[in-house]
Each structure stands twice: as C-alpha cells, then as structure tokens.
Design an enzyme around this catalytic site. Sequence first.
Site, PDB file in Angstrom:
ATOM      1  N   GLY A  45     -62.925 -72.520  28.335  1.00  0.00           N
ATOM      2  CA  GLY A  45     -62.943 -71.232  27.652  1.00  0.00           C
ATOM      3  C   GLY A  45     -63.680 -71.361  26.327  1.00  0.00           C
ATOM      4  O   GLY A  45     -64.885 -70.381  25.845  1.00  0.00           O
ATOM      5  N   CYS A  46     -63.458 -72.287  25.577  1.00  0.00           N
ATOM      6  CA  CYS A  46     -64.656 -72.222  24.533  1.00  0.00           C
ATOM      7  C   CYS A  46     -65.448 -71.969  24.123  1.00  0.00           C
ATOM      8  O   CYS A  46     -66.519 -71.444  23.529  1.00  0.00           O
ATOM      9  CB  CYS A  46     -63.528 -72.775  23.646  1.00  0.00           C
ATOM     10  N   THR A  47     -65.783 -73.136  25.094  1.00  0.00           N
ATOM     11  CA  THR A  47     -67.102 -73.604  24.980  1.00  0.00           C
ATOM     12  C   THR A  47     -67.919 -72.434  26.477  1.00  0.00           C
ATOM     13  O   THR A  47     -69.021 -71.577  25.377  1.00  0.00           O
ATOM     14  CB  THR A  47     -67.300 -74.239  26.675  1.00  0.00           C
TER      15      THR A  47
END
Length: 200
Positions: A45-47
């Site tokens: 998700g953060c990527t």
Amino acid sequence: MPMPQAGDKAPGFSLPDQSGATVSLSQFKGRHVVLYFYPKDATPGCTTEACDFRDEHSTLVKAGAVVLGVSPDSVASHQKFATKQGLPFSLLADPDHALADAYGVWGEKSLYGRKFMGLIRATFLIGPDGKVVRVWPKVKVAGHVAEVLSTLQGGASADAPAPKAPAAKKAPAAVKKPAAKKAPAAKPAAKSAARKGARA
C-alpha cells in the site's frame, strides 16, 4: 495528541530526509505542503501511495505544493525506498514517532485480531500560512492523490462551470422551435380545398 483539524496551526518539525538533509516545515512558508504519513517503506500500500505521489509530482508542484512523506523508518530505509521507486520528494525519518504523535496519527491498530501501536495512514494539507487546510484521517490509497490534487486546484469550484454549459446550450434550442410557423402551413391546404369547391 488529538489530530489537528482544518484551521489549526500545523505542528512544526525538523527531521532528516532520505539524503540526511534536515527538512523543516518553516522553510516552506508561503507554499502549500502535502504532509502524508504512511506506515512502512516498501510495503504494497505504501509503495502504491508513494508512486501515485511520484506520478503526479510535477502537477502538484505546479499547483504550488511541496510533497513530504513521513514514516517511522530510518534514513537508510528511506534512501533505499526512494532510490528504488525514483521518488522526487523528501521522505522524513520519524523513528521515535514524535511527529506522528504531534499529528495524532500514532495509535492503536489491529491486524488479524492482534492489537498494536502503529502509524495510521493520514494526509494533511498545510496552507501557505502554516495552518491546516484539510485532513484525510484514514486514507484509502486508491484515488487519494487525485483527491489531494483536486483540493489544491480548488476542488468542486473548479468543476462548477461545466454543468452550466449544457444548460445554456439547451435554452436557444427551445427558442428555435417556432410553434407559430406551423399554423400558417395549414392555410394552403384550406385554400386548395376552397378552390376544389369553386370548381365543383
């Protein structure tokens, strides 16, 4: 700490980014700052979120904004993540989660029924005067960057003229339907009927 709301003064900070340079909120006075908190480098998700900010970075800059990502990861971790994904903005290292605390985004989370303390994904749009303009308290990654950009560019007010245009076009079309002209069309038929009657 409670999460700052729109109109509140944004908590200041000075933290190292992925290059080791100190980044402070005060250095961006007069510009909008998109301060986004994310849980961990190199997670799915953060990527995705980081790459969405990367892909819209030039448009965000044109809209007058600076993008800053924050997570509890180290400078070295940020450097690796930013290099791998080609991120053109600063990622701030907040290992003791002091900044996350100041913005009210360090709290209890649950995963697979297990409760633990961690960083809650959130984004703050800070105005040129250092006050919070808008808060996204529980970010869903899909479509988030587009929403931030829309808010920077004026949100709904920017789209307002669009619905008016079709309405303006419809009005002349209604005037062009001259019902009055259809009535004279019946007269020639009446005349021919009168002529037929005369011939008989």
